[in-house]
Design a protein around this motif. Structure first.
Motif, mmCIF file in Angstrom:
data_model
loop_
_atom_site.group_PDB
_atom_site.id
_atom_site.type_symbol
_atom_site.label_atom_id
_atom_site.label_comp_id
_atom_site.label_asym_id
_atom_site.label_seq_id
_atom_site.Cartn_x
_atom_site.Cartn_y
_atom_site.Cartn_z
ATOM 1 N N GLY A 1 0.821 -1.208 0.000
ATOM 2 C CA GLY A 1 0.000 0.000 0.000
ATOM 3 C C GLY A 1 0.852 1.254 0.000
ATOM 4 O O GLY A 1 2.052 1.201 -0.249
ATOM 5 N N ASP A 2 0.218 2.408 0.293
ATOM 6 C CA ASP A 2 1.030 3.621 0.283
ATOM 7 C C ASP A 2 1.077 4.271 1.661
ATOM 8 O O ASP A 2 1.373 5.443 1.801
ATOM 9 C CB ASP A 2 0.549 4.608 -0.779
ATOM 10 N N SER A 3 0.764 3.507 2.716
ATOM 11 C CA SER A 3 0.786 4.084 4.058
ATOM 12 C C SER A 3 2.100 3.765 4.760
ATOM 13 O O SER A 3 2.863 2.906 4.342
ATOM 14 C CB SER A 3 -0.376 3.536 4.884
ATOM 15 N N MET A 4 2.337 4.503 5.825
ATOM 16 C CA MET A 4 3.433 4.189 6.725
ATOM 17 C C MET A 4 2.788 3.730 8.028
ATOM 18 O O MET A 4 2.436 4.553 8.871
ATOM 19 C CB MET A 4 4.303 5.420 6.968
ATOM 20 N N PRO A 5 2.561 2.429 8.209
ATOM 21 C CA PRO A 5 1.839 1.953 9.397
ATOM 22 C C PRO A 5 2.534 2.406 10.670
ATOM 23 O O PRO A 5 3.754 2.451 10.734
ATOM 24 C CB PRO A 5 1.887 0.435 9.265
ATOM 25 N N ARG A 6 1.725 2.719 11.673
ATOM 26 C CA ARG A 6 2.284 3.184 12.939
ATOM 27 C C ARG A 6 2.970 2.069 13.714
ATOM 28 O O ARG A 6 3.828 2.326 14.527
ATOM 29 C CB ARG A 6 1.158 3.772 13.820
ATOM 30 N N THR A 7 2.527 0.821 13.471
ATOM 31 C CA THR A 7 3.084 -0.281 14.254
ATOM 32 C C THR A 7 3.651 -1.371 13.341
ATOM 33 O O THR A 7 3.139 -1.613 12.240
ATOM 34 C CB THR A 7 2.009 -0.929 15.141
ATOM 35 N N LEU A 8 4.645 -2.047 13.845
ATOM 36 C CA LEU A 8 5.251 -3.145 13.096
ATOM 37 C C LEU A 8 4.270 -4.297 12.908
ATOM 38 O O LEU A 8 4.271 -4.966 11.875
ATOM 39 C CB LEU A 8 6.507 -3.624 13.847
ATOM 40 N N SER A 9 3.416 -4.506 13.909
ATOM 41 C CA SER A 9 2.507 -5.656 13.836
ATOM 42 C C SER A 9 1.551 -5.550 12.647
ATOM 43 O O SER A 9 1.047 -6.567 12.168
ATOM 44 C CB SER A 9 1.723 -5.798 15.146
ATOM 45 N N ALA A 10 1.322 -4.312 12.166
ATOM 46 C CA ALA A 10 0.406 -4.145 11.036
ATOM 47 C C ALA A 10 0.860 -4.934 9.804
ATOM 48 O O ALA A 10 0.046 -5.306 8.961
ATOM 49 C CB ALA A 10 0.278 -2.661 10.689
ATOM 50 N N PHE A 11 2.147 -5.193 9.694
ATOM 51 C CA PHE A 11 2.650 -5.912 8.520
ATOM 52 C C PHE A 11 2.401 -7.420 8.609
ATOM 53 O O PHE A 11 2.357 -8.099 7.589
ATOM 54 C CB PHE A 11 4.161 -5.692 8.360
ATOM 55 N N GLY A 12 2.336 -7.929 9.851
ATOM 56 C CA GLY A 12 2.167 -9.372 10.009
ATOM 57 C C GLY A 12 3.386 -10.192 9.637
ATOM 58 O O GLY A 12 3.269 -11.345 9.213
ATOM 59 N N PHE A 13 4.560 -9.621 9.806
ATOM 60 C CA PHE A 13 5.764 -10.362 9.434
ATOM 61 C C PHE A 13 6.078 -11.494 10.421
ATOM 62 O O PHE A 13 6.813 -12.404 10.100
ATOM 63 C CB PHE A 13 6.987 -9.425 9.392
ATOM 64 N N PHE A 14 5.543 -11.362 11.638
ATOM 65 C CA PHE A 14 5.935 -12.323 12.673
ATOM 66 C C PHE A 14 4.723 -13.082 13.225
ATOM 67 O O PHE A 14 3.674 -12.498 13.479
ATOM 68 C CB PHE A 14 6.630 -11.606 13.832
ATOM 69 N N ALA A 15 4.928 -14.389 13.423
ATOM 70 C CA ALA A 15 3.948 -15.184 14.148
ATOM 71 C C ALA A 15 4.034 -14.845 15.631
ATOM 72 O O ALA A 15 3.038 -14.801 16.335
ATOM 73 C CB ALA A 15 4.210 -16.680 13.929
ATOM 74 N N ASP A 16 5.268 -14.624 16.078
ATOM 75 C CA ASP A 16 5.478 -14.178 17.455
ATOM 76 C C ASP A 16 6.617 -13.162 17.401
ATOM 77 O O ASP A 16 7.787 -13.534 17.285
ATOM 78 C CB ASP A 16 5.832 -15.377 18.350
#
Lengths: 396, 333
Positions: free
Chosen positions: B34-49
């Protein structure tokens, strides 16, 4: 707070109108100012309030057509005395930027560096190392490099341990109405083309105005430089550059020095009280291996200049005897004798030569003698020397 | 270093195991592209934990043979290629990662026997190019928040030095990642990845083929056994050449420290400084063969002073091991 609001919005949205972002001095200035510089949209203006901004890290701007405007170069001060990192106070890497009406004090490295930043205007910006000339000061005050179209107007720089105003590997440059004081080099134009240096006051530096071309750089072939109507006065500060720098070899009291350049005209300057030499035209003296490089000065034209009281205490081997030989002061123009078609001089100016015979010779090989030069013949294409006129509109 | 290698292997195994599990979370392609700069890392979903740094599906851990020095921080690296896409081998250099890819790097220090995550930097390949964003971890280690202006964080390094670790701001990301005016990845070059990992990446279908590499950058922890020049040149390539190369931040210096550069002058050998200012110290040349103590390169690597220290960013302590490797190389020239 406007920054945070903008964050939540789309980063790529294009605003319909240029916005103004005000940033005040005070707590958290580092973060608030850096956020404003990052979140600005092309065309926006960042307005710095009056006062002292305490900064502990470098700042950077990478958005096109942004203006950073303070309330004046004596009232808005970005204070880097406590700077911990980064190689400069402010780094600009985008095009069309205007920097005006603020000061930078005591950056650890360079003051303001603009790299690959085309169409840049520096107006009434001050860079000061407040402790005076010290080898521990940063290197360059105003430092555009690899830029096309540079206008530097009304700036003030003092204390730089290399050059106050240093334009490197750039083209279409104007430096004017500025004050360079107590730097090693006042104004230096290096490996650059199409430059106009006019109406500046250059005083109490080690060397006043330097036009150099150096080997082994990505951009070489400096030339087409017009140096006119400057006051180059009393440049008498002992050299305080760290020894490794090229300017560490500049002799105390050098007024205008042209080294290894093509087509430079020096005219209508007032050049007085520079103890080593008023005007010096020389070849690059060191060994080099770069086949692209021409170490000789070519077509350096010394027109009418008001030159007096120079060359009274030259930092040149046998200086005292030389001064005595020439009757109390060295003639205004010194040439090292190298380069064919190296120099033409207005007949009203006296000159002398070291009469070196090949590049790389040192002062021991000099055979100092009065010189007669070919009569002054302007060398510069005046239509292309200097920044394009469009940049002037941003001074208003 | 060995510890992080083992950790990398463990993560690889964990990722492989999870890739087969049905309920494994997956990164959000919409957020990445997308074209946003998410405020949190979790928004990307890169990690299961995220606290454990266990990656989501298709997020592949990797390591570099010789890593960039960051005050001794442990670095956990991950690459993500979206479903249906494939990277392309591009010789020995950077992997050509398609739009929608992401590179994720977490910086951590171990204090009092516990790992503390400091920041996670993400590089996102969007339709209009790569974008670099820094995320700063909270004290609870539950979330990392966008810190576009960067930060300073007090940490104790593995060498026992108390420092204010610098999290770079968004622009500073570009100072190292900028090339010809664009943001590019700098770490995952084929020559600096293990052959095993490249083979695994290819068998997983994430790259069209394992790139051919004539000479790998040596494994840093095995530097004592590797040729001195390969160790030092690898180190300079990884730590310096993203700026000191044509088209990058330090191009005007004329110094080109890339692995593939062979011109001695470009490497700084008997090259005079240009705009080093007081960074040159009292020295005349970048590299003086046989004499590291007379070389500007090692002088600047050995300094922490703003305006002198190299690299300019990402360094609050001297990399004694790296400096030693470069000194050995210069001594033997």
């Amino acid at each position: 707070m406007t920054c945070l609001a903008a964050l939540a919005l789309s980063a790529a949205a294009s605003p319909l109108y240029a916005a103004t972002h005000e940033v005040a001095a005070g707590d958290g200035a580092q973060t608030r100012l850096q956020e404003a510089l990052i979140l600005a949209e092309p065309g926006d203006e960042i307005v710095l309030g009056a006062g002292r901004f305490a900064l502990d890290d470098g700042l950077s701007l990478d958005v096109d057509r942004v203006t950073v405007r303070g309330s004046g170069m004596d009232t808005t001060v970005l204070d880097f005395t406590a700077q911990k990192g980064a190689g400069e106070g402010l780094l600009v890497t985008s095009d069309g930027v205007t920097l005006r009406d603020f000061a930078i004090e005591n950056p650890k490295g360079d003051g303001i560096k603009s790299k690959g930043a085309d169409d840049i205007v520096y107006h009434r910006v001050r860079v000061t190392w407040t402790g005076g000339p010290l080898s521990t000061n940063g290197a360059y005050g105003i430092y555009p490099v690899e830029c096309t179209n540079v206008l530097i107007d009304g700036v003030q720089v003092s204390g730089a341990s290399d050059a106050g105003i240093y334009v490197g590997q750039s083209r279409r440059i104007t430096v004017r109405n500025s004050l360079a004081e107590a730097n090693v080099a006042g104004i230096e134009i290096e490996n650059s083309r199409d430059a106009l240096v006019e109406a500046n006051l250059v005083t109490r530096n080690t060397g006043g105005i330097l036009v150099f071309d150096l080997p082994s750089l990505p951009v070489m072939g400096g030339g087409n430089v017009l140096v006119r109507d400057n006051l180059v006065v009393d440049n008498d500060t002992p050299n305080f550059a760290p020894p490794g720098n090229i300017v560490a070899g500049v002799r105390r009291g050098t007024g205008v020095m042209v080294m290894a350049n093509d087509a430079v005209t020096v005219e209508h300057n007032t050049i007085t009280g520079n103890p080593t030499s008023g005007i010096m035209v020389v070849a690059y003296p060191l060994a080099f291996e770069d086949a692209r490089y021409n170490p000789y000065p070519r077509k350096v034209a010394i027109g009418p200049n008001r030159a007096s009281g120079n060359g009274t205490q030259p930092q040149i081997g046998g200086g005292e005897q030389l001064v005595a030989m020439f009757g109390g002061a060295l003639p205004a123009v010194m040439w090292d004798g190298l380069g064919e078609g190296a120099i033409t001089v207005d007949p009203a100016l006296a000159g002398w030569t070291l009469a070196l015979t090949k590049q790389g010779q040192g002062p021991d090989d000099a055979r100092p003698a009065p010189a007669r030069f070919a009569a002054y013949a302007d060398a510069v294409d005046r239509a292309t020397a200097g920044a394009p006129a469009e940049l002037d509109a941003r001074l208003k | 270093m060995i510890r992080s290698a083992i950790l990398g292997l463990a993560l690889a195994a964990a990722a492989a195991a999870m890739a087969t599990a049905r309920d494994t979370p997956a990164p959000s392609d919409a957020v990445i592209q997308g074209d946003s700069m998410p405020r949190t890392l979790s928004a990307f979903g890169f990690f299961a934990d995220a606290a454990e740094q266990l990656p989501s599906e298709r997020v592949m851990p990797y390591r570099l043979n010789t890593p960039l020095y960051s005050d001794g921080a442990d670095k956990l690296r991950f690459a993500y290629v979206p479903f249906g896409q494939q990277a392309k081998a591009r010789g020995e250099g950077l992997l050509d990662l398609p739009v929608g890819s992401a590179l994720i790097k977490t910086f951590a220090f171990t204090e009092n026997g516990e790992r503390r995550l400091i920041e996670t930097r993400v590089l996102l390949h969007r339709a209009d190019g790569w974008i670099a964003l820094p995320y700063l971890w909270n004290a609870e280690q539950t979330e990392a928040t966008l810190a576009i202006a960067g930060a300073r964080v007090p940490v104790v390094t593995p060498a026992g030095e108390s420092i204010e670790y610098r999290v770079p701001n968004k622009n500073q990301c570009k100072e190292c990642h900028g090339l010809e005016g664009k943001v590019v990845p700098i770490g995952p070059k084929a020559r600096n990845l293990s052959r095993g990992w490249l083979d695994d990446f290819a068998s997983a279908g994430l790259i069209d083929k394992a790139p051919e590499v004539a000479a790998l950058v040596p494994l840093w922890e095995e530097r004592a056994k590797a040729p001195v020049d390969a160790v030092a040149r690898g180190y300079l390539d990884v730590n310096c050449a993203h700026c000191h190369r044509p088209g990058a931040t330090a191009s005007n210096s004329g110094l080109d420290l890339r692995w593939e550069q062979t011109d001695p002058k470009a490497l700084g050998i008997m090259k005079r400084p240009v705009a080093a200012g007081r960074g040159a110290g009292d020295l005349l040349f970048g590299v003086v063969p046989g004499h590291p103590e007379q070389s500007i390169l090692t002088y600047r690597m050995g300094s922490l002073e703003g305006g002198v220290a190299m690299p300019e960013l990402g360094k609050s302590t001297i990399d004694k091991e790296g400096l030693g490797a470069v000194e050995r190389w210069i001594r033997g020239l």
